[in-house]
Design an enzyme around this catalytic site. Structure first.
Site, short mmCIF file in Angstrom:
data_model
loop_
_atom_site.label_atom_id
_atom_site.label_comp_id
_atom_site.label_asym_id
_atom_site.label_seq_id
_atom_site.Cartn_x
_atom_site.Cartn_y
_atom_site.Cartn_z
N ARG A 36 96.05 -12.17 35.87
CA ARG A 36 96.89 -11.01 36.18
C ARG A 36 97.52 -10.42 34.93
O ARG A 36 97.73 -9.21 34.85
CB ARG A 36 97.98 -11.40 37.18
CG ARG A 36 97.41 -11.57 38.58
CD ARG A 36 98.48 -11.63 39.61
NE ARG A 36 97.91 -11.38 40.92
CZ ARG A 36 98.30 -11.97 42.03
NH1 ARG A 36 99.29 -12.83 42.00
NH2 ARG A 36 97.74 -11.67 43.18
N LYS A 202 90.45 -16.24 60.09
CA LYS A 202 90.88 -15.76 61.41
C LYS A 202 90.60 -14.30 61.65
O LYS A 202 90.68 -13.48 60.73
CB LYS A 202 92.39 -15.95 61.53
CG LYS A 202 92.84 -17.37 61.54
CD LYS A 202 94.34 -17.33 61.71
CE LYS A 202 95.01 -18.65 61.56
NZ LYS A 202 96.45 -18.43 61.37
N GLY A 353 91.86 -11.33 47.64
CA GLY A 353 92.07 -12.59 48.36
C GLY A 353 91.08 -13.67 47.98
O GLY A 353 90.63 -13.77 46.83
N GLY A 376 97.07 -8.86 50.19
CA GLY A 376 97.65 -8.06 51.28
C GLY A 376 97.48 -6.57 51.04
O GLY A 376 97.19 -5.81 51.98
P1 AMP Z 1 91.03 -15.49 54.45
O1 AMP Z 1 92.26 -15.73 53.61
O2 AMP Z 1 91.34 -14.98 55.82
O3 AMP Z 1 90.00 -14.67 53.73
O4 AMP Z 1 90.42 -16.92 54.73
C1 AMP Z 1 89.88 -17.70 53.72
C2 AMP Z 1 89.71 -19.08 54.23
O5 AMP Z 1 88.80 -19.06 55.31
C3 AMP Z 1 89.13 -20.01 53.19
O6 AMP Z 1 90.08 -20.98 52.87
C4 AMP Z 1 87.93 -20.62 53.89
O7 AMP Z 1 87.82 -22.01 53.70
C5 AMP Z 1 88.22 -20.31 55.34
N1 AMP Z 1 87.00 -20.36 56.15
C6 AMP Z 1 85.83 -19.73 55.93
N2 AMP Z 1 84.91 -20.11 56.84
C7 AMP Z 1 85.51 -21.01 57.67
C8 AMP Z 1 85.08 -21.77 58.78
N3 AMP Z 1 83.84 -21.68 59.23
N4 AMP Z 1 85.97 -22.61 59.35
C9 AMP Z 1 87.22 -22.69 58.88
N5 AMP Z 1 87.69 -21.99 57.84
C10 AMP Z 1 86.84 -21.17 57.23
#
Ligand code: AMP
Length: 408
Positions: A36, A202, A353, A376
């Site tokens: 950064r 999620k 992210g 974000g």
């Molecule tokens: P995000 O911050 O929403 O982009 O989520 C990222 C996180 O999603 C990472 O830590 C990944 O390990 C997790 N992730 C990706 N695929 C899966 C999965 N199949 N089951 C659980 N977590 C997952």
């Protein structure tokens, strides 16, 4: 609307307040990733070359107690900045008052002052985070013009971005300008075919993003943990995979609204437990056993993604397609990096992210058109929402000529 940029300002000899995002990870008093700070160097160097007096503001971590102040001082950051620039940086250990004002009044052109963590002002009534008018007024009074280069906080309305910007002439720094050019203009007017790839844990974190991308893109390829909520909403078994049961109706309605645009995995890498060294196998999406957890997209899905991405002129990617933190389940995410890295005729953008972290960690830092620095902020940008930190930058004045390279 086009925003004012650095070249639109007259900065020579002026006190230029600059909001940067120096919210770097620190462990045991040492910076573990200075990316950064590096990203902010072009703006700072430009201002120095133009003989400005540069006064830097940033937040670092969250400040809820006096104790937090000890571990979140920007002093260590100012030292790293001085090393990277090979110049002196005067660190002022306060956010207001005589000491700060004296340091600024003493400045000569090309001098740099770094103000202490703006969130130290949060201890007494969240003044920074609530965009307290008195604080914004005070900080604005310290300078002549303002440059906002902190995209990471652009989705927040704080005293050190919106508060100052609403009181001084304001331009975007180079980093902010890049984010507006790549993410903002892609969302506003993407070159087609436009394919989005969405992953991450999620669905609920990214509902607005999925809805907006379904509107403006030609295909949305889904991977990661969020895929299982979509799959369950269609009645498929998903074993012990991550799922949001309260989002099943929403997932189903998104699939219906998408009219074939939303593409789900056709095969999966599943494990007998959620761990680094779990036993795993590749299966068709319908063959998951009740005790198995979906950890990654499989090779057939990678092939299918590649087919859908062929010929795309714009690709936006947000969220890893598997649990990339575990080596055995990082292959899908790596394959997505590889496919995008080879799409030389497309604009390839990672929307911040974890996918940005994954691509950089896997060695693809220089293989994308743009890797966003905001988590974000880039999600909110991809939702098609206005970001207060960007809105508060002055609009550029249209000279009225037709030349797209115009310099008038
Ligand atoms: P995000 O911050 O929403 O982009 O989520 C990222 C996180 O999603 C990472 O830590 C990944 O390990 C997790 N992730 C990706 N695929 C899966 C999965 N199949 N089951 C659980 N977590 C997952």
């Amino acid at each position: 609307m086009k925003k004012k940029v650095l070249e639109d300002l007259h900065v020579s000899g002026k006190k230029v307040l600059v909001r940067v995002d120096f919210n770097v990870p620190i462990k045991d008093g040492s910076i573990t990733d200075d990316n950064r700070i590096i990203q902010a160097l072009p703006t700072i160097k430009f201002l120095i070359e133009e003989d400005a007096k540069v006064i830097l503001f940033s937040h670092l971590g969250r400040i809820k107690t006096e104790e937090d102040k000890k571990t979140n001082s920007l002093e260590v950051v100012s030292k790293r900045l001085a090393e990277l620039l090979d110049m002196e940086v005067t660190f002022v250990p306060v956010t207001r008052g005589e000491k700060l004002e004296k340091a600024i009044n003493k400045m000569k052109p090309k001098d740099i002052v770094m103000v202490e963590n703006t969130r130290f002002e949060d201890l007494d009534g969240k003044k920074e985070s609530k965009n307290d008018p008195e604080l914004g007024e005070y900080w604005a009074s310290l300078g002549d013009v303002f440059v906002n280069d902190a995209f990471g906080t652009a989705h927040r309305s704080h005293a050190s971005n919106v508060g100052i910007a609403s009181r001084l002439e304001t331009a975007a720094g180079y980093l902010m300008e890049k984010e507006i050019r790549y993410i903002g203009s892609t969302v506003e007017n993407p070159e087609k075919p436009f394919v989005a790839i969405l992953g991450g844990a999620k669905v609920s974190d990214k509902i607005g993003v999925i809805e907006n991308l379904l509107k403006i893109s030609d295909k949305v390829l889904i991977g990661g943990g969020m895929a299982y909520t979509f799959m369950k909403s269609l009645g498929y078994n998903i074993g012990d995979s991550i799922v949001e049961n309260d989002k099943l109706d929403l997932a189903k309605s998104l699939i219906e609204k998408a009219k074939g645009k939303l593409i789900l995995p056709v095969d999966l890498v599943v494990a007998d437990e959620f761990s680094e060294d779990a036993n795993f196998r590749v299966i068709k999406y319908k063959d998951i056993k009740p005790y198995e957890t979906g950890m990654d997209i499989g090779p057939k899905t990678v092939k299918q993604f590649k087919k859908h991405l062929k010929g795309a002129k714009t690709v936006v990617w947000n969220g890893p397609v598997g649990v990339f933190e575990f080596e055995n389940f990082a292959k899908g995410t790596k394959a997505v990096c590889e496919i995008l890295a080879n799409m030389k005729n497309a604009k390839t953008i990672i929307g911040g992210g974890d996918s940005a972290a994954a691509a950089i960690q896997m060695g693809y830092r220089d293989d994308f058109t743009h890797i966003s620095t905001g988590g974000g902020a880039s999600l909110q940008f991809l939702e098609g929402k206005e970001l207060p930190g960007i809105e508060s930058i002055d609009d550029s004045v249209d000279c009225g000529c037709d030349d797209s390279n115009c310099d008038c």
